[in-house]
Design an enzyme around this catalytic site. Structure first.
Site, PDB file in Angstrom:
ATOM      1  N   LYS A 118       0.847  -1.205   0.000  1.00 19.74           N
ATOM      2  CA  LYS A 118       0.000   0.000   0.000  1.00 19.74           C
ATOM      3  C   LYS A 118       0.874   1.243   0.000  1.00 19.74           C
ATOM      4  O   LYS A 118       1.910   1.301   0.681  1.00 19.74           O
ATOM      5  CB  LYS A 118      -0.887  -0.017   1.239  1.00 19.74           C
ATOM      6  CG  LYS A 118      -1.878   1.140   1.332  1.00 19.74           C
ATOM      7  CD  LYS A 118      -2.736   0.980   2.590  1.00 19.74           C
ATOM      8  CE  LYS A 118      -3.771   2.095   2.683  1.00 19.74           C
ATOM      9  NZ  LYS A 118      -4.559   1.991   3.926  1.00 19.74           N
TER      10      LYS A 118
ATOM     11  N   SER B  85      -9.339   2.060   3.337  1.00 20.33           N
ATOM     12  CA  SER B  85      -8.556   2.808   2.408  1.00 20.33           C
ATOM     13  C   SER B  85      -7.568   1.954   1.597  1.00 20.33           C
ATOM     14  O   SER B  85      -6.970   2.451   0.655  1.00 20.33           O
ATOM     15  CB  SER B  85      -7.786   3.918   3.124  1.00 20.33           C
ATOM     16  OG  SER B  85      -6.993   3.370   4.141  1.00 20.33           O
TER      17      SER B  85
ATOM     18  N   SER C 296      -9.428  -0.186   7.496  1.00 16.00           N
ATOM     19  CA  SER C 296      -8.902  -0.044   6.143  1.00 16.00           C
ATOM     20  C   SER C 296      -8.269  -1.264   5.510  1.00 16.00           C
ATOM     21  O   SER C 296      -7.958  -1.227   4.325  1.00 16.00           O
ATOM     22  CB  SER C 296      -7.903   1.112   6.098  1.00 16.00           C
ATOM     23  OG  SER C 296      -8.599   2.319   6.335  1.00 16.00           O
TER      24      SER C 296
END
Lengths: 478, 96, 476
Positions: C80, C155, C179
């Site tokens: 990420k 996210s 997330s």
């Protein structure tokens, strides 16, 4: 005493920042903490540069040294030390917050309370905390004319101990003496090399007749503290009644304080706990470990000097107010233990006098204890007189050159009785009145001795001179 | 008593505190949005938290500290990414 | 050449180690899949083909020399974009860090490399991890591979989608309020939020530092467990990483009890979600677990408490972005540094980030600190006690990960509060620090739904064990 000149309407508090100069690394990262005379931005890493994703890790040695300060000041050590974030924006703050400590809203700094005693005045300590130093900003020209700011992060993250007093001080002189005493304590503890530039910084808070409080920043030296406070007292008295708080900046060139913030914004630092650092439990074991290793502090040393060397309290007080002076004294006594009192007196009057006249710090004393001891010894043994001795010392004080040779050459005096007798006769002939006086007046005897010494260029042995004069006088009396 | 509105002037003050430039239009928009969210936050008033300590760290951590031993980082690797420099200094706009 | 299955990391690592397939082939398979699909899905912000292939070549040479390689030998992994990777652009999904190349690796990235994994790219994220659908990324939203018109969750939407689409078998995300678990649930993969302190945060670009953890995403439970074992462990660079982990309790036996708080099935929870989640719980019941309904009153207040704490922390964590040392830099012509900072931050941050910073600042400001921030932290304490009490009688807590199935892109993005509400079930373990996993419970053809399981501190093994049972039963 100090309290005599107190003006009870004046309240002064000090906020001192002491850089822990003997640490090898910074407070929260393993960068070298030695930033003096280094190329800019050489001791940096993701942590002290505030790079995204970096995290702080506490330096245990910093905690120990801060604890030593707290113990020396008699403060109450917190069981749990919690770091807080002080949030504000400034180019010298790599994260735009400073990891510090707080004593309100559930905050727990390293220690609270404690005191420093100045003769008859007690100054209470409010809190002692650990925090990180911001970076250093350099300007081209002055802060107002520089087209940009240049930032050096070598200093960013260095460990600072903040010592905040209660507003117990009431005169600028007290403030200066407080700082001197604090400095002596820090030097004796060995946690701060105070003569390094910027190692000990101070902001002052002052209010006259309450209601209006001014924080003075940018004070460069302890002398400046006294000047700035003196100026502020006058300025505030002229203002009359006023309310609120203000931050002002000391301009040492013009000798005035100037307003710092154009916007009278109330600084809201939005303190909250630093989540990247868990609370640090200060165990009893750690406290005892630090306490056991505390070196002798100024007050204790003063008492010992009084006892051990029979010094008058005032003399001992002056000696221990600067570690360098006390060290010099004890080292000299080690070389020649014969007359500590004389040594102490010469140090606090002649040597300290010289340093003060030339605006020098006692730590810059270059005279060697060995040489000082040799001179005092020579005077005690009658090899040279005091005047000569002091002259020799003042010659070497600035350069540290060895004066043992000179002592001996100065001391190669005339022990030849016949030679002295001739000088005595000459002096007697030229000073009939003094000779007559000398029969009854000791002072006149000394006067005659002085004349003989002068005539011999200081080389005549004083004791021998005196005995020859006394025997001559006897003859005259008869 | 918690406020349920964050007015435009408050938004502008917050924008100053946090150094984010906002247009008047943005400030008005944000004022409405934040007020609504804050109203939702006020729900926490219903909870009786008397006598409860705040929990800043979810787990109790052990004593965490390190030794005073240096471990240098290659400074030039960091200076490489600094957008504006003068020599080895990081350059920033003037202060006053 | 043996068939490379990019939905089975363990098998792939074994194959590379055994020489059946080269690391270069494994990476090429991944890169080719990315090329094929990512235009439509937008899971990746940066794909580092050259670097990945070079690393794969290096790995292959080491294998030829019979050198030891770790358990992720040759496996392509996505990271990420809020996690720092040395030499690889790390944007946090934001204009503020576009072009930022970290000079250091996050600890988890170093561990990945040590384990032999090959990083093929950085995945899309809501800006600075603030969001639940990846729609707040400055680089466009990530589409759900199961249905491109729907959100992938957030996210860590990019990581979830990359795994679900078979571009990589493993991905790292970060979980502050759900997330990792949210994209896992919405994309139909497995995602874990570890116990707070189990995985190092050094190198994770902070959004809310007392709440977040880096977590693994994978197509199946075993792979998730494998990745977790490679990245977890004490890190001296992270003062909040846990050093002396308690010994793992014995595995769950028949008769193990699962508490299902009725608050997890609140009014916002869709019927379809409930049904599918109970499918998963029934699978556990069939295996001898005892499922009991409980009530945890403080769950009703977890969401506002979470956002209060998260926004407060974010307002401070994001203060460092001022355009001076890294990231977005504006050309001169500014009166002074105040003007410069303000302009830079106005241009670098998107609207959601600005909202959270401003509200977070408000929460911490004088006069409001006690009413919001302090109160929220107290509620957090109450929630933790309630969880601990439940865990004294039960072995796990369960419920739906998300209250809805993945909705259409654009559906909630205009209404911040509506968006926040979908985190209602995921935020509690962030507040308390407990580990939580999301495992898919939907069938072919159905929109993805995740079952969330929460365990006591450092009982991740329990989560894997129970999740595996659910996974196996649903495969049948």
């Amino acid at each position: 005493m100090l309290r005599e000149q107190e003006e009870l309407d004046v309240k002064i508090g000090l906020e001192v920042h002491c850089h822990l100069t003997n640490l090898k690394t910074k407070l929260f990262c393993r960068c070298s903490a030695d930033y003096y005379n280094k190329e800019p931005n050489t001791n940096i890493c993701p942590v002290c540069m505030g790079l995204p994703g970096s995290l702080p890790v506490l330096n245990e040695e910093a905690v120990k040294q801060a604890l030593a300060i707290a113990l020396a000041l008699g403060s109450k050590i917190s069981e749990k030390m919690i770091f807080y974030r002080k949030n504000y924006f400034y180019p010298d703050l790599p994260k735009n917050f400073q990891i510090s400590q707080y004593d309100k809203a559930g905050g727990q700094p390293l220690a609270v309370g404690g005191q420093i005693r100045l003769q008859d005045k007690v100054v209470r300590i409010r809190r002692i905390q650990l925090e990180e130093d911001p970076a250093k900003i350099v300007y081209e020209g002055s802060i107002s004319t520089s087209p940009y700011a240049l930032i050096d992060y070598n200093r960013s993250g260095v460990a600072l101990v903040e010592i905040v007093t209660e507003p117990d001080l009431t005169t600028p002189k007290q403030a200066r003496l407080f700082l001197q005493k604090l400095r002596a304590i820090l030097e004796h503890l060995g946690v701060c090399n105070c003569e390094l530039e910027g190692a000990l910084r101070c902001d002052a808070n002052i209010s006259v007749k309450g209601g209006y409080r001014v924080e003075i920043k940018n004070i460069g030296s302890f002398k400046d503290v006294e000047k700035a406070l003196t100026f502020e007292i006058t300025r505030q008295k002229m203002l009359g009644a006023k309310k609120g708080m203000e931050t002002r900046h000391w301009d040492d060139v013009r000798g005035v304080t100037v307003p710092l913030r154009v916007k009278e914004e109330e600084m809201d630092y939005r303190y909250f706990p630093e989540a990247d650092l868990p609370p640090y439990i200060i165990t009893k074991e750690l406290i005892e470990e630090v306490r056991a290793s505390l070196p002798e502090l100024p007050d204790a040393r003063r008492e010992r000097l009084i006892r051990q060397y029979n010094l008058p309290p005032q003399t001992a007080e002056i000696l221990t107010s600067h570690k360098a002076l006390a060290d010099f004294f004890e080292a000299s006594v080690k070389e020649y233990p014969g007359s500590p009192l004389k040594m102490a007196n010469w140090i606090v009057s002649d040597i300290l006098g010289y340093l003060n006249r030339n605006d020098l710090d006692p730590s810059s004393l270059k005279l060697k204890p060995k040489d000082f001891a040799a001179v005092v010894k020579a005077v005690e043994e009658g090899l040279i007189n005091e005047q000569t001795g002091k002259t020799l010392i003042l010659k070497a004080i600035a350069t540290g050159e060895s004066i043992e040779e000179r002592v001996f050459s100065a001391a190669s005096k005339i022990k030849d009785e016949a030679a002295i007798a001739r000088l005595v006769d000459m002096v007697f002939k030229e000073n009939e009145k003094a000779v007559k006086d000398a029969l009854t007046n000791e002072r006149a005897v000394n006067y005659l001795i002085g004349l003989v010494m002068k005539a011999s260029g200081g080389k005549a042995d004083p004791h021998l001179t005196r005995s020859i004069i006394m025997s001559r006088l006897k003859k005259v009396g008869n | 008593m918690p406020r349920t509105k964050i007015g435009v002037s408050t938004v502008k003050h917050l924008a100053w505190l946090t150094r984010i430039d906002l247009t008047d239009k943005e400030a008005r928009e944000i004022s409405k949005q934040l007020s609504r969210i804050l109203e939702y936050f006020n729900k926490i008033d219903e909870v009786d938290t008397s006598g409860v300590e705040p929990l800043y760290h979810p787990l109790e951590m052990q004593k965490v500290a390190r030794s005073d031993e240096p471990a240098p980082f290659p400074a030039d690797e960091i200076l490489k990414i600094v957008p504006s420099k003068k020599g080895r200094y990081v350059k920033a706009p003037k202060i006053v | 050449m043996a068939k490379i299955d990019l939905k089975n990391a363990r098998r792939l690592a074994e194959m590379v180690k055994a020489g059946e397939v080269s690391a270069v082939e494994a990476v090429e398979a991944s890169l080719s899949k990315i090329r094929e699909l990512d235009d439509k899905i937008n899971a990746f912000i940066t794909v580092c083909s050259e670097r990945a292939l070079a690393a794969a070549e290096e790995l292959d040479s080491r294998l030829k020399r019979s050198e030891q390689v770790g358990p992720l030998c040759g496996v392509p992994v996505a990271v990420k974009d809020v996690i720092s990777t040395a030499g690889i652009e790390t944007t946090c999904g934001s204009k503020m860090l576009k072009g930022y190349i970290p000079p250091y690796d996050a600890t988890v990235v170093a561990k990945l490399k040590e384990a032999g994994a090959i990083i093929v790219g950085k995945t899309n994220t809501d800006e600075f991890a603030m969001g639940s659908t990846t729609e707040f990324s400055a680089f466009g939203p990530t589409k759900n591979p199961c249905d491109l018109s729907r959100v992938a969750g957030g996210s860590s939407g990019g990581s979830g989608a990359a795994v679900a689409a078979g571009m990589v078998p493993l991905a790292l995300g970060s979980d502050t309020g759900g997330s990792v678990r949210c994209p896992a649930a919405f994309c139909g993969v497995v995602g874990l939020k570890p116990t707070y302190g189990a995985v190092s945060r050094y190198g994770l670009i902070s959004y809310a530092n007392s709440l977040e953890q880096i977590g693994p995403l994978a197509s199946n439970v075993d792979d998730c467990a494998l990745l977790y074992s490679c990245i977890s462990g004490w890190d001296p660079m992270d003062s909040t990483s846990y050093r002396d982990r308690p010994k793992e309790a014995a595995p769950l036996r028949e008769g193990a009890k699962i508490a299902v708080p009725k608050e997890f099935f609140g009014e916002g929870v869709e019927e379809a979600v409930s049904r599918r989640v109970w499918r998963g719980l029934d699978a556990l019941r069939d295996r001898g677990f005892i499922i009991e309904e409980v009530s945890l009153r403080s769950l009703n207040y977890a969401l506002p408490a979470y956002y209060i704490v998260a926004m407060a922390e974010a307002s401070s964590n994001l203060a460092r972005f001022d355009g001076i040392r890294y990231g977005l830099h504006l050309k001169s012509g500014f009166r002074d540094w105040n003007t410069y900072f303000s302009r830079c931050r106005a241009e670098g941050f998107g609207p959601e980030v600005k909202r959270r910073i401003l509200l977070g600042t408000f929460i911490l400001s004088a006069g409001y600190y006690g009413v919001y921030y302090l109160k929220a932290q107290k509620i957090r304490n109450i929630l933790k006690s309630e969880f601990q009490q439940i865990f004294s009688r039960y072995d796990l807590i369960a419920g739906p990960t998300m209250p809805t199935t993945p909705f259409k892109i654009g559906e909630r993005v205009e209404d911040p509060l509506l968006m926040y509400l979908i985190d209602v079930n995921t935020v509690p373990p962030n507040l308390t620090g407990h580990p939580a996993i999301s495992v898919p419970v939907h069938r072919e053809g159905e929109l993805p739904v995740g079952l969330q399981l929460i365990a006591p501190y450092f009982c991740e093994e329990r989560l894997f064990q129970a999740a595996k049972i659910v996974e196996e039963s649903l495969r049948r």
